[in-house]
Structure formats: structure tokens, C-alpha cells
Design an enzyme around this catalytic site. Structure first.
Site, PDB file in Angstrom:
ATOM      1  N   HIS A 245       0.868  -1.179   0.000  1.00 49.41           N
ATOM      2  CA  HIS A 245       0.000   0.000   0.000  1.00 49.41           C
ATOM      3  C   HIS A 245       0.909   1.234   0.000  1.00 49.41           C
ATOM      4  CE1 HIS A 245      -3.463   2.411   0.571  1.00 49.41           C
ATOM      5  NE2 HIS A 245      -3.886   2.026   1.753  1.00 49.41           N
TER       6      HIS A 245
ATOM      7  N   HIS B 105      -2.356  -2.474  -9.987  1.00 47.17           N
ATOM      8  CA  HIS B 105      -3.275  -1.854  -9.038  1.00 47.17           C
ATOM      9  C   HIS B 105      -4.532  -2.694  -8.964  1.00 47.17           C
ATOM     10  CE1 HIS B 105      -5.723   1.227  -7.088  1.00 47.17           C
ATOM     11  NE2 HIS B 105      -4.581   1.768  -6.733  1.00 47.17           N
TER      12      HIS B 105
ATOM     13  N   ASP C 177       2.733   5.273  -7.237  1.00 48.22           N
ATOM     14  CA  ASP C 177       3.982   5.172  -6.481  1.00 48.22           C
ATOM     15  C   ASP C 177       5.218   5.037  -7.351  1.00 48.22           C
ATOM     16  OD1 ASP C 177       2.895   5.249  -3.866  1.00 48.22           O
ATOM     17  OD2 ASP C 177       2.049   3.279  -4.257  1.00 48.22           O
TER      18      ASP C 177
HETATM   19  C1  LIG Z   1      -1.116  -3.384  -6.189  1.00 50.94           C
HETATM   20  C2  LIG Z   1      -1.227  -4.906  -6.112  1.00 50.94           C
HETATM   21  C3  LIG Z   1      -1.072  -5.340  -4.660  1.00 50.94           C
HETATM   22  C4  LIG Z   1      -2.604  -5.319  -6.645  1.00 50.94           C
HETATM   23  O1  LIG Z   1      -2.693  -6.688  -6.513  1.00 50.94           O
HETATM   24  P1  LIG Z   1      -3.940  -7.570  -6.940  1.00 50.94           P
HETATM   25  O2  LIG Z   1      -5.048  -6.736  -7.470  1.00 50.94           O
HETATM   26  O3  LIG Z   1      -4.236  -8.457  -5.781  1.00 50.94           O
HETATM   27  O4  LIG Z   1      -3.374  -8.380  -8.157  1.00 50.94           O
HETATM   28  P2  LIG Z   1      -2.802  -9.828  -8.091  1.00 50.94           P
HETATM   29  O5  LIG Z   1      -1.805  -9.939  -6.986  1.00 50.94           O
HETATM   30  O6  LIG Z   1      -3.963 -10.776  -8.095  1.00 50.94           O
HETATM   31  O7  LIG Z   1      -2.031  -9.923  -9.466  1.00 50.94           O
HETATM   32  C5  LIG Z   1      -2.611 -10.348 -10.694  1.00 50.94           C
HETATM   33  C6  LIG Z   1      -1.500 -10.940 -11.565  1.00 50.94           C
HETATM   34  O8  LIG Z   1      -0.560  -9.915 -11.899  1.00 50.94           O
HETATM   35  C7  LIG Z   1       0.718 -10.202 -11.320  1.00 50.94           C
HETATM   36  N1  LIG Z   1       1.218  -8.952 -10.748  1.00 50.94           N
HETATM   37  C8  LIG Z   1       0.490  -8.021 -10.082  1.00 50.94           C
HETATM   38  N2  LIG Z   1       1.272  -6.978  -9.772  1.00 50.94           N
HETATM   39  C9  LIG Z   1       2.488  -7.261 -10.242  1.00 50.94           C
HETATM   40  C10 LIG Z   1       3.711  -6.555 -10.229  1.00 50.94           C
HETATM   41  N3  LIG Z   1       3.811  -5.366  -9.674  1.00 50.94           N
HETATM   42  N4  LIG Z   1       4.790  -7.142 -10.814  1.00 50.94           N
HETATM   43  C11 LIG Z   1       4.676  -8.348 -11.386  1.00 50.94           C
HETATM   44  N5  LIG Z   1       3.554  -9.065 -11.449  1.00 50.94           N
HETATM   45  C12 LIG Z   1       2.470  -8.525 -10.869  1.00 50.94           C
HETATM   46  C13 LIG Z   1       0.474 -11.254 -10.277  1.00 50.94           C
HETATM   47  O9  LIG Z   1       1.611 -12.054 -10.067  1.00 50.94           O
HETATM   48  C14 LIG Z   1      -0.677 -12.011 -10.869  1.00 50.94           C
HETATM   49  O10 LIG Z   1      -0.166 -12.828 -11.887  1.00 50.94           O
HETATM   50  P3  LIG Z   1      -0.774 -14.310 -12.089  1.00 50.94           P
HETATM   51  O11 LIG Z   1      -2.197 -14.078 -12.538  1.00 50.94           O
HETATM   52  O12 LIG Z   1       0.104 -14.922 -13.118  1.00 50.94           O
HETATM   53  O13 LIG Z   1      -0.693 -14.992 -10.751  1.00 50.94           O
HETATM   54  C15 LIG Z   1      -0.143  -5.576  -7.005  1.00 50.94           C
HETATM   55  O14 LIG Z   1      -0.285  -5.173  -8.339  1.00 50.94           O
HETATM   56  C16 LIG Z   1       1.273  -5.295  -6.488  1.00 50.94           C
HETATM   57  O15 LIG Z   1       1.766  -6.011  -5.617  1.00 50.94           O
HETATM   58  N6  LIG Z   1       1.938  -4.231  -7.034  1.00 50.94           N
HETATM   59  C17 LIG Z   1       3.234  -3.864  -6.558  1.00 50.94           C
HETATM   60  C18 LIG Z   1       3.099  -3.063  -5.299  1.00 50.94           C
HETATM   61  C19 LIG Z   1       2.579  -1.671  -5.544  1.00 50.94           C
HETATM   62  O16 LIG Z   1       3.057  -0.975  -6.423  1.00 50.94           O
HETATM   63  N7  LIG Z   1       1.606  -1.256  -4.718  1.00 50.94           N
HETATM   64  C20 LIG Z   1       1.073   0.107  -4.765  1.00 50.94           C
HETATM   65  C21 LIG Z   1      -0.372   0.121  -5.079  1.00 50.94           C
HETATM   66  S1  LIG Z   1      -0.886   1.809  -5.246  1.00 50.94           S
END
Ligand SMILES: CC(C)(COP(=O)(O)OP(=O)(O)OC[C@H]1O[C@@H](n2cnc3c(N)ncnc32)[C@H](O)[C@@H]1OP(=O)(O)O)[C@@H](O)C(=O)NCCC(=O)NCCS
Length: 427
Positions: A267, A306, A362
Site C-alpha cells: 500500500h 493496481h 507510487d
Molecule cells: C497493487 C497490487 C497489490 C494489486 O494486486 P492484486 O489486485 O491483488 O493483483 P494480483 O496480486 O492478483 O495480481 C494479478 C496478476 O498480476 C501479477 N502482478 C500483479 N502486480 C504485479 C507486479 N507489480 N509485478 C509483477 N507481477 C504482478 C500477479 O503475479 C498475478 O499474476 P498471475 O495471474 O500470473 O498470478 C499488485 O499489483 C502489487 O503487488 N503491485 C506492486 C506493489 C505496488 O506498487 N503497490 C502500490 C499500489 S498503489
């Protein structure tokens, strides 16, 4: 005829008509669906609330597919272009842009609360020199509930407004003290002649000069960053604020909990993680190997992806522009080249395209903060200052919503059924 969903229960052969309103069914309407008289009724299973609306809100609208973000109907791009953080805070909290007179009163009300009790200063001195400023921030905001016991009067409109003024005004002071503490410099008292962000820069960076003069470009850039972070509907920390607040605890305690949720790397800690990632990558030549690792599931590309935005985060576009305005003053952050190349490669790569992973807010904000002189540990704290208005606005909306009760999700129990206690000697 109203829209309804017809459900046939194959267990009993019965049919149910469940009303659909605003694109949603009420989960409690499913309770009537029972397999027999002892069945407590159907519930929904939705880990991480992927398809569950927990409230109705008039504050922020997001269309994640189209990359739209509106505060009270106003596009984020227009607010970032023309508004100030305090004006936007007024909009978020009260629903309308202020008139000149309203803005004057609002600015005065916030400015008059920028100082903290001297004992808060002493309390903060108790932390070790290397305490993470976000830990200091969370604890100090929580401790504020002991300084302002009138915060408990959550159904007294005047008291509520006073606590809101206090929170918006004092979070920058606490954040600045946490920063000064970490670098061993004396705390700087607020200067109420300055703007909200100008004063914040004063409390952070003032040295021996009699009067601190903020750099106008940096002051504006920080104000824009605060506008972009002011609210983002039902994210993890805001949902925490609502859930904690639903127990009717005071807003200082609830906000400490919301800030704790923000601290996590998924987050508000994400921009800190972005900078660490860029440093670790080290040079543009190492990017392909890094991307390969991410695609193999060894770590994530921080600042990408996201839960809601499945296109370019509109805030990321504005931040990218702001970054160049800041670099004109501070000189370019050497990590920018790595970030730009990383973004270019990722946006052409099928792994990221097929998963709709685009830069989020971010991805670039950390580069700006670092160029402005903030250590990475301060990034989440800056986010928390800006988000304070969103948290309190959502908290108040929750309190005044007659449909809300104490938050209490259900569970699907998968543990043992009843079994008898086994004495120690028999285990
Ligand atoms: C923001 C976040 C937590 C959202 O997660 P989410 O909606 O739960 O999405 P998921 O974790 O289900 O990811 C969906 C798919 O994309 C992939 N993915 C998601 N974010 C990714 C990233 N930043 N880098 C690489 N792969 C990513 C996952 O591995 C998953 O792949 P799969 O379907 O092969 O398993 C996630 O994108 C993330 O961890 N981003 C990096 C952290 C970040 O920048 N957070 C700030 C948010 S404002």
C-alpha cells in the site's frame, strides 16, 4: 419493473427474486435462501473484498478501466492543475469547492491547529534515533487520543470538526518532528505565515535562518502530490479507518490504525519499495535480467499494477510531469533513467500487458520525494499526511450513514468440530 436477480436453489427447487440496485444485490437478501429450517442462510464468500461494496459513498469515484479519478465529481487532473491541497481537502470533506470566504476560514481553522502539545514533542523524543518515522507517526497519532479526550464525542458535530482540524493540521507537524528526530536536528515550530506545504517544508528543512522561505516550485510540487494522494475511495487504509471507526472509537485511534495499514509495502510503502528496487537494479543494463526474474515470479515490479486501475493510473501521469518540474530545481534523480527504461520495457512486454499492469501513483513519487531531500523512510509518512483528509471524510460519512453498524465480516469455518479436551499426559 425493478431489476431483480432470479435465483433457483437446486437443493430445494425454490426460486427467489433478489432486487438489484446500483449494480449490486444486498448480500443480506441471500439469507432467506436456506436448505432447511436449521440452515442459517446463504452468505457470500469474498476474500479481500474483490466484489463486495461495504458502503455507499459520495466522495471519490474511480473507473479503473478508463483511468478516471474524481473527487466529488471533479477530475483529478483539473484539481492537480488548478487547486491547492487545502482547497481540495475542503472539497473532499464538505462536498463543494469553497468560496473565497470559506477558504479563508478553513485555512485559518487548520493553521490555528498546527502546533502540538509540548508533551507530544517529549513523547516523540523517547524513540531511538533510528526509529522508522512511520512507526513514530503511527504511535504519535494514536497517542493524540490521550491528549484530546473530547475526541470521544464522535456524535457531537462541533467536536468532530475540531478533531478533524487537529488531525489535518497536526499530522504535518508530527511528520516533520519524526523526520528531524531521525536526523538529530532540533524540532522547528510551525510558521503560520506560510502555506500548508510551505510550513511543512519549513518544519522539515529550516536551519539557522530567521525566516524560512520555501522554494515556490517545490512547495507547489508537494501540494500537487498531496492533492493526488488525498483520497482513493475504499482502499486498504480507508477501509481500516471505517472498520475501526465503526466501533465508535475516537478518530485519533482510528487514524493510527489506518496509517498502520498504509505502512505495508503493498500500500503506502510501495514507493519506498520502488526506490529500493531501482537502487538494486543499479543500471539500465540490468533491467532485462530483472524483468526476467519478475516474470518468473521472483518478486514484483514495484509501482506497477493496481487492484482497481487496469489502465494507466491517472495520478501517475500527473506525477511524471511533476517529477520534471522538481528536477528542474533539484537536478535529475539518477534513478530516473532506470525508471523510464523499466516503464518502457514493461509496457511493451506481454506479461504486463496481458495482466493490465501499468505504473501506479507510487512509481514516480519516490523519485520526486528523494530529489526533494526526503529519505525513503519518510515516503509513507508523506502519503499519510495527504490521506488524512480522505480518512476523516470517509470516517465521518460512515458515522452519519444510518445503514452502517460495527464492521463484522462473516467467515466460513473450516476447523475441527467439537472435541474433548485432552489432558497433557495423553497428548
Ligand atoms: C497493487 C497490487 C497489490 C494489486 O494486486 P492484486 O489486485 O491483488 O493483483 P494480483 O496480486 O492478483 O495480481 C494479478 C496478476 O498480476 C501479477 N502482478 C500483479 N502486480 C504485479 C507486479 N507489480 N509485478 C509483477 N507481477 C504482478 C500477479 O503475479 C498475478 O499474476 P498471475 O495471474 O500470473 O498470478 C499488485 O499489483 C502489487 O503487488 N503491485 C506492486 C506493489 C505496488 O506498487 N503497490 C502500490 C499500489 S498503489
Amino acid at each position: 419493473m425493478a431489476n431483480t436477480l432470479t435465483i433457483t436453489d437446486n437443493r430445494t427447487g425454490k426460486q427467489y427474486e433478489v432486487p438489484i440496485a446500483d449494480g449490486a444485490i444486498r448480500a443480506t437478501d441471500l439469507k432467506q435462501i436456506k436448505s432447511d429450517a436449521d440452515d442459517p442462510g446463504l452468505i457470500t464468500y469474498d476474500p479481500a473484498f474483490m466484489a463486495t461494496a461495504a458502503c455507499k459513498s459520495k466522495i471519490t469515484f474511480i473507473d479503473g478501466d478508463k483511468g478516471i479519478l474524481l473527487y466529488r465529481g471533479y477530475p483529478i487532473e483539473q484539481l492537480a492543475e488548478s487547486s491547492t491541497y487545502l482547497e481540495t481537502a475542503h472539497l473532499i470533506l464538505f462536498g463543494e469547492l469553497p468560496t473565497a470566504a470559506q477558504l479563508k476560514t478553513w485555512t485559518h481553522d487548520i493553521t490555528m491547529h498546527t502546533m502540538v502539545h509540548e508533551n507530544i514533542k517529549k513523547f516523540m523524543e523517547g524513540f531511538t534515533y533510528d526509529a522508522h518515522p512511520m512507526g513514530v507517526f503511527i504511535s504519535t497519532v494514536g497517542a493524540m487520543s490521550t491528549f484530546y479526550p473530547d475526541g470521544k464525542l464522535i456524535f457531537d458535530q462541533q467536536s468532530r470538526m475540531k478533531q478533524i482540524h487537529r488531525l489535518i493540521a497536526k499530522t504535518p507537524t508530527i511528520a516533520a518532528y519524526a523526520f528531524r528526530h531521525s536526523i538529530g536536528r532540533p524540532y522547528v515550530y510551525p510558521d503560520n505565515d506560510l502555506s500548508f506545504t510551505g510550513n511543512f517544508l519549513n518544519m522539515l528543512f529550516k536551519m539557522t535562518e530567521v525566516k524560512y522561505k520555501p522554494n515556490a516550485a517545490l512547495e507547489r510540487a508537494l501540494d500537487v502530490l498531496f492533492i493526488l494522494h488525498a483520497d482513493h475511495e475504499q482502499n486498504c487504509s480507508t477501509s481500516s479507518m471505517r472498520a475501526i471507526g465503526s466501533s465508535h472509537v475516537d478518530p485519533f485511534s482510528a487514524l493510527a490504525g489506518a496509517a498502520a495499514a498504509l505502512y505495508g509495502p503493498l500500500h503506502g510503502g510501495a514507493n519506498e519499495a520502488v526506490l529500493r528496487m531501482l537502487k538494486e537494479i543499479g543500471s539500465v543494463d540490468h533491467i532485462p535480467a530483472f524483468i526476467k526474474k519478475v516474470k518468473a515470479g521472483e518478486g514484483r515490479l514495484m509501482g506497477f499494477g493496481h487492484r482497481v486501475y487496469k489502465s494507466y493510473d491517472p495520478r501517475a501521469k500527473i506525477i511524471k510531469r511533476t517529477a520534471y518540474e522538481v528536477f528542474d530545481v533539484t537536478g535529475k534523480n539518477p534513478l530516473l533513467d532506470i525508471a523510464l527504461e523499466l516503464e518502457r520495457i514493461a509496457l511493451e512486454d506481454d506479461y504486463f500487458i496481458s495482466r493490465k499492469l501499468y505504473p501506479n501513483v507510487d512509481f514516480y513519487s519516490g523519485l520526486i520525494y528523494q530529489a526533494m531531500g526526503f529519505p525513503v523512510e519518510m515516503f509513507a509518512v508523506l502519503f499519510a499526511i495527504a490521506r488524512t483528509v480522505g480518512w476523516v471524510a470517509q470516517w465521518e460519512e460512515m458515522l452519519l450513514d444510518s445503514e452502517q453498524k460495527i464492521a463484522r465480516p462473516r467467515q466460513i469455518y473450516e476447523g475441527h468440530t467439537t472435541r474433548d479436551y485432552v489432558p497433557m499426559a495423553k497428548r
